[in-house]
Design a protein around this motif. Structure first.
Motif, PDB file in Angstrom:
ATOM      1  N   UNK A 318       0.665  -1.299  -0.029  1.00 47.49           N
ATOM      2  CA  UNK A 318       0.221  -0.069  -0.123  1.00 47.49           C
ATOM      3  C   UNK A 318       0.936   1.350   0.135  1.00 47.49           C
ATOM      4  N   UNK A 319       0.115   2.255  -0.602  1.00 47.04           N
ATOM      5  CA  UNK A 319       1.001   3.587  -0.685  1.00 47.04           C
ATOM      6  C   UNK A 319       0.031   4.608   0.081  1.00 47.04           C
ATOM      7  N   UNK A 320       0.535   5.173   1.058  1.00 43.70           N
ATOM      8  CA  UNK A 320      -0.075   6.128   2.083  1.00 43.70           C
ATOM      9  C   UNK A 320       0.371   7.577   1.750  1.00 43.70           C
ATOM     10  N   UNK A 321      -0.585   8.612   1.208  1.00 46.75           N
ATOM     11  CA  UNK A 321      -0.061   9.854   1.123  1.00 46.75           C
ATOM     12  C   UNK A 321      -0.936  10.815   1.998  1.00 46.75           C
ATOM     13  N   UNK A 322      -0.228  11.983   2.610  1.00 47.84           N
ATOM     14  CA  UNK A 322      -0.611  12.956   3.475  1.00 47.84           C
ATOM     15  C   UNK A 322      -0.809  14.237   3.129  1.00 47.84           C
ATOM     16  N   UNK A 332      -2.862  20.513  10.993  1.00 48.85           N
ATOM     17  CA  UNK A 332      -2.091  19.366  11.695  1.00 48.85           C
ATOM     18  C   UNK A 332      -1.640  18.009  10.954  1.00 48.85           C
ATOM     19  N   UNK A 333      -1.734  18.481   9.446  1.00 46.45           N
ATOM     20  CA  UNK A 333      -1.301  17.081   8.786  1.00 46.45           C
ATOM     21  C   UNK A 333       0.060  16.733   8.985  1.00 46.45           C
ATOM     22  N   UNK A 334       1.063  17.600   9.205  1.00 44.41           N
ATOM     23  CA  UNK A 334       2.437  17.184   9.650  1.00 44.41           C
ATOM     24  C   UNK A 334       2.634  16.484  10.692  1.00 44.41           C
ATOM     25  N   UNK A 335       1.938  16.521  11.954  1.00 50.54           N
ATOM     26  CA  UNK A 335       2.114  15.648  13.211  1.00 50.54           C
ATOM     27  C   UNK A 335       1.216  14.151  12.718  1.00 50.54           C
ATOM     28  N   UNK A 336       0.288  14.293  11.672  1.00 52.15           N
ATOM     29  CA  UNK A 336      -0.442  13.159  11.339  1.00 52.15           C
ATOM     30  C   UNK A 336       0.646  12.343  10.673  1.00 52.15           C
ATOM     31  N   UNK A 337       1.323  12.913   9.527  1.00 51.51           N
ATOM     32  CA  UNK A 337       2.028  12.316   8.580  1.00 51.51           C
ATOM     33  C   UNK A 337       3.347  11.526   9.617  1.00 51.51           C
ATOM     34  N   UNK A 338       3.755  12.370  10.604  1.00 54.90           N
ATOM     35  CA  UNK A 338       4.775  11.855  11.482  1.00 54.90           C
ATOM     36  C   UNK A 338       4.366  10.559  12.232  1.00 54.90           C
ATOM     37  N   UNK A 339       3.192  10.627  12.556  1.00 54.63           N
ATOM     38  CA  UNK A 339       2.523   9.760  13.642  1.00 54.63           C
ATOM     39  C   UNK A 339       2.197   8.449  12.845  1.00 54.63           C
ATOM     40  N   UNK A 365     -11.588  19.992   4.465  1.00 51.93           N
ATOM     41  CA  UNK A 365     -12.007  18.789   5.102  1.00 51.93           C
ATOM     42  C   UNK A 365     -10.705  17.827   5.331  1.00 51.93           C
ATOM     43  N   UNK A 366      -9.678  18.486   5.567  1.00 47.62           N
ATOM     44  CA  UNK A 366      -8.429  17.844   5.909  1.00 47.62           C
ATOM     45  C   UNK A 366      -8.423  17.897   7.469  1.00 47.62           C
ATOM     46  N   UNK A 367      -7.135  17.509   7.911  1.00 49.60           N
ATOM     47  CA  UNK A 367      -5.992  16.657   7.050  1.00 49.60           C
ATOM     48  C   UNK A 367      -6.594  15.532   6.305  1.00 49.60           C
ATOM     49  N   UNK A 368      -6.178  15.484   5.039  1.00 49.26           N
ATOM     50  CA  UNK A 368      -6.492  14.304   4.024  1.00 49.26           C
ATOM     51  C   UNK A 368      -5.653  13.116   4.109  1.00 49.26           C
ATOM     52  N   UNK A 369      -5.888  12.012   4.385  1.00 48.69           N
ATOM     53  CA  UNK A 369      -5.114  10.923   3.937  1.00 48.69           C
ATOM     54  C   UNK A 369      -5.617   9.759   3.111  1.00 48.69           C
TER      55      UNK A 369
END
Length: 408
Positions: A318-322, A332-339, A365-369
């Protein structure tokens, strides 16, 4: 003449170029890319390596990894004739992944060859060579030209083929210059040739708009020969592809300068991923294009057990993008990415690559993952949701339904 070290401007001492070709099972085609890279190095006076999208080595990722220890800047120049899916999807995804893998490296992404005066001049010479071989003269004889491109599912790319044909016609005494395609879209070469024959020209010159002598170029020549047999009253011949020509190097040098100065201009006004075009509505949306590109790469992983298969990719399950564009980043998406990265590292069950992305078109509508190739978009994700996404979706393929924003 090869530039010596003292001839290279100081600002270029720490710069390299990556010339990206498609890649072929025909090694002759791959060698053409490598030869062009060597000629570019002579012309520009900076290191130029060759990389490939598929079917040949090194890959874009491996080529950039090889350059990273020796330079601080890499400019990617694309050896693609038109801006279709490889230019708009696959190369940008590879560049984005390389930036993540080499944060210390500045990577500029250049554009395709496109419509350029040097290419028009080169095509004119290819046509003149066929005229000479047939013993005809465009100044006194009725000469029609058929420009035959590969054909694409991208209307933007196909329209550029028509533009090239028109520019070749302007100011030259051809009776007509028609556009055709060898596959994917219409009009096909056979149809165009038969249509041109109705005007009873003295000669028809067919120009294969390809880089080298590959399968498609040979197919153009075969179809041209068949037409010549069927219409003995029309002298017909096929020209050579673009090949390794100094004018092609002129175009590549211009594309390099655009890339390194970040002045690349793409045709966004007619891009099917940016605007809704009749018949291509489902393609609209840069994020969809990006996910399709990721899925394309991952489908090749199914072939990785085939011995010596050059088309295999070592891709994750799988490939996950944030999205880390401005709005999502503020939420807060950078924190989501690192977590996400931390939870994935701690998991023994998931095989995943996690990268940042630019705007996914769902601002507010984000943070989007996103999870590919599943086509699942999660919205409004915060760090407390990450553990559920990893343990449920990435580990066990169970979608976290209350976080789903949309599916593709």
């Amino acid at each position: 003449m090869t530039a010596s070290a003292k001839d290279v401007p100081a600002e270029l001492d720490d710069e390299a170029v990556l010339l990206v070709g498609h890649g072929s099972r025909r090694e002759k085609s791959n060698e053409q890319v490598r030869t062009l890279a060597a000629r570019m190095e002579e012309r520009l006076g900076v290191p130029v390596d060759a990389g490939f999208l598929e079917l040949a080595a090194p890959s874009i990722a491996d080529a950039i990894a090889g350059l990273a220890p020796t330079v601080s800047t890499v400019s990617v120049v694309q050896l693609s004739l038109f801006a279709a899916s490889h230019v708009k999807n696959d190369v940008p995804v590879a560049v984005r992944q390389a930036r993540t893998a080499h944060p210390e490296l500045t990577i500029h992404n250049g554009s395709h060859l496109g419509v350029h005066p040097a290419i028009i001049d080169l095509l004119d010479d290819r046509a003149a060579a066929v005229e000479s071989a047939l013993g005809i003269d465009r100044a006194t004889d009725d000469v029609a030209v058929v420009l035959c491109a590969r054909g694409s599912s991208d209307p933007d790319a196909n329209s550029d083929a028509h533009k090239l044909a028109r520019l070749l016609y302007e100011g030259r005494p051809f009776s007509r210059v028609e556009t055709s395609f060898i596959g994917v879209t219409e009009p096909r070469l056979n149809e165009t040739l038969h249509s041109v024959a109705k005007h009873r020209p003295d000669a028809v010159v067919v120009l294969p708009y390809m880089l080298g002598d590959g399968v498609l170029t040979e197919r153009v020549r075969d179809r041209t020969a068949e037409f010549d047999d069927d219409y003995p009253y029309v002298d017909t011949g096929a020209g050579d592809p673009l090949g390794i020509d100094s004018r092609l190097l002129d175009v590549l040098a211009d594309r390099w300068q655009e890339a390194r100065t970040e002045s690349v201009e793409m045709s966004c006004d007619t891009c099917k991923y940016k605007v809704e075009l009749d018949g291509y509505e489902e393609d609209t949306g840069g994020a969809r294009a990006m996910l399709r590109a990721l899925t394309h790469n991952e489908t090749h992983a199914d072939r990785e057990n085939v011995a010596d298969d050059p088309h295999a990719h070592d891709a994750p399950e799988k490939h996950v993008t944030v999205c880390t564009n401005q709005t999502c980043a503020t939420d807060g998406s950078p924190a989501v990415l690192e977590r996400l990265r931390q939870e994935a590292r701690d998991s023994d069950a998931c095989d995943v690559r996690i990268t940042r992305s630019s705007c996914l078109g769902r601002c507010g509508d984000g943070p989007m993952v996103t999870v590919s190739p599943d086509g699942i978009w999660y919205g409004g994700v915060d760090t407390d949701d990450v553990e559920r996404i990893v343990s449920s979706h990435l580990d066990r393929d169970r979608i976290v339904s209350d976080l789903v924003d949309q599916t593709l």
